[in-house]
Design an enzyme around this catalytic site. Structure first.
Site, mmCIF file in Angstrom:
data_model
loop_
_atom_site.group_PDB
_atom_site.id
_atom_site.type_symbol
_atom_site.label_atom_id
_atom_site.label_comp_id
_atom_site.label_asym_id
_atom_site.label_seq_id
_atom_site.Cartn_x
_atom_site.Cartn_y
_atom_site.Cartn_z
ATOM 1 N N ILE A 64 -9.101 12.935 -6.007
ATOM 2 C CA ILE A 64 -9.591 11.675 -6.938
ATOM 3 C C ILE A 64 -10.406 10.901 -6.111
ATOM 4 O O ILE A 64 -10.219 10.030 -5.464
ATOM 5 C CB ILE A 64 -8.038 11.095 -7.074
ATOM 6 C CG1 ILE A 64 -7.057 11.692 -7.437
ATOM 7 C CG2 ILE A 64 -8.415 9.918 -8.092
ATOM 8 C CD1 ILE A 64 -5.629 11.123 -7.654
ATOM 9 N N PRO A 65 -11.745 11.391 -6.258
ATOM 10 C CA PRO A 65 -12.759 10.505 -5.563
ATOM 11 C C PRO A 65 -12.981 9.257 -6.326
ATOM 12 O O PRO A 65 -13.078 9.157 -7.625
ATOM 13 C CB PRO A 65 -14.003 11.222 -5.757
ATOM 14 C CG PRO A 65 -13.738 12.324 -6.612
ATOM 15 C CD PRO A 65 -12.113 12.489 -6.816
ATOM 16 N N HIS A 66 -13.082 8.045 -5.671
ATOM 17 C CA HIS A 66 -12.773 6.683 -6.378
ATOM 18 C C HIS A 66 -13.407 5.636 -5.311
ATOM 19 O O HIS A 66 -13.728 5.771 -4.012
ATOM 20 C CB HIS A 66 -11.400 6.119 -6.651
ATOM 21 C CG HIS A 66 -10.673 6.264 -5.465
ATOM 22 N ND1 HIS A 66 -10.129 7.140 -4.562
ATOM 23 C CD2 HIS A 66 -10.358 5.220 -4.487
ATOM 24 C CE1 HIS A 66 -9.467 6.839 -3.643
ATOM 25 N NE2 HIS A 66 -9.618 5.728 -3.430
ATOM 26 N N VAL A 67 -14.110 4.806 -5.908
ATOM 27 C CA VAL A 67 -14.951 3.589 -5.196
ATOM 28 C C VAL A 67 -14.768 2.568 -6.293
ATOM 29 O O VAL A 67 -14.960 2.520 -7.595
ATOM 30 C CB VAL A 67 -16.178 4.121 -4.878
ATOM 31 C CG1 VAL A 67 -17.170 4.353 -6.248
ATOM 32 C CG2 VAL A 67 -17.083 3.197 -3.903
ATOM 33 N N LEU A 102 -13.010 8.402 -10.386
ATOM 34 C CA LEU A 102 -12.327 7.132 -10.796
ATOM 35 C C LEU A 102 -13.339 6.024 -10.135
ATOM 36 O O LEU A 102 -13.722 5.940 -9.141
ATOM 37 C CB LEU A 102 -10.965 6.833 -10.300
ATOM 38 C CG LEU A 102 -10.459 5.356 -11.080
ATOM 39 C CD1 LEU A 102 -10.551 5.210 -12.498
ATOM 40 C CD2 LEU A 102 -9.092 5.230 -10.641
#
Length: 155
Positions: A64-67, A102
């Site tokens: 779930i790569p998110h920033v 996300l």
């Protein structure tokens, strides 16, 4: 938080073929930048910086790569099933084949954390992961992810 308002069916991808984590991040950043009207390199560099803090590979073949970005007003997601699993430096050491990018706003931190937590909870359920991995097309994958009940046939 519901997944449907933050990810559209057109932002669902199946059988994406990438060779590694960096290529995946680059592909996802380009897709998101086009939709959000943000420069590619802004999203790409932010995602790479986030991955340097620690992998967003959460285990069981899921990342779930998110920033959080100033340019983002509302949570935005892209759901991806990879054609072949890739190394993502996941916490369990397993390769990743399901990815949910996300992008979150820097405003209203509690709402942003709620979006991330909701996706993480959904993607921890083994029965859901199994259905996502066997979805015959992106429409089915999307409907499974948003929790829309129904029986689907391969086309």
């Amino acid at each position: 938080m519901d997944f449907e308002p933050i990810c559209r069916i057109v932002d669902t991808v199946i059988d994406l073929s990438v060779r590694d984590k960096r290529a995946l991040v680059h592909d996802l950043d380009h897709r998101a930048a086009v939709v959000l009207n943000v420069e590619d390199d802004v999203v790409f560099s932010a995602l790479l910086k986030r991955e340097e803090l620690g992998s967003t590979g959460v285990g069981n073949g899921v990342a779930i790569p998110h920033v959080r970005l100033e340019q983002v007003r509302d949570p935005f997601a892209i759901m991806v099933r990879l054609k072949d699993p890739i190394n993502f430096d996941s916490i369990d050491g397993q390769p990743v084949d399901l990815v949910c990018l996300l992008l979150l706003s820097k405003e209203n931190e509690s709402a942003q954390l709620s979006a991330l937590a909701g996706i993480a909870r959904r993607l921890r359920r083994p029965e859901l992961l199994e259905k996502l991995r066997h979805a015959p097309n992106r429409v089915v994958l999307y409907n499974v992810m948003i929790g829309r009940a129904g029986r689907y046939r391969s086309q």
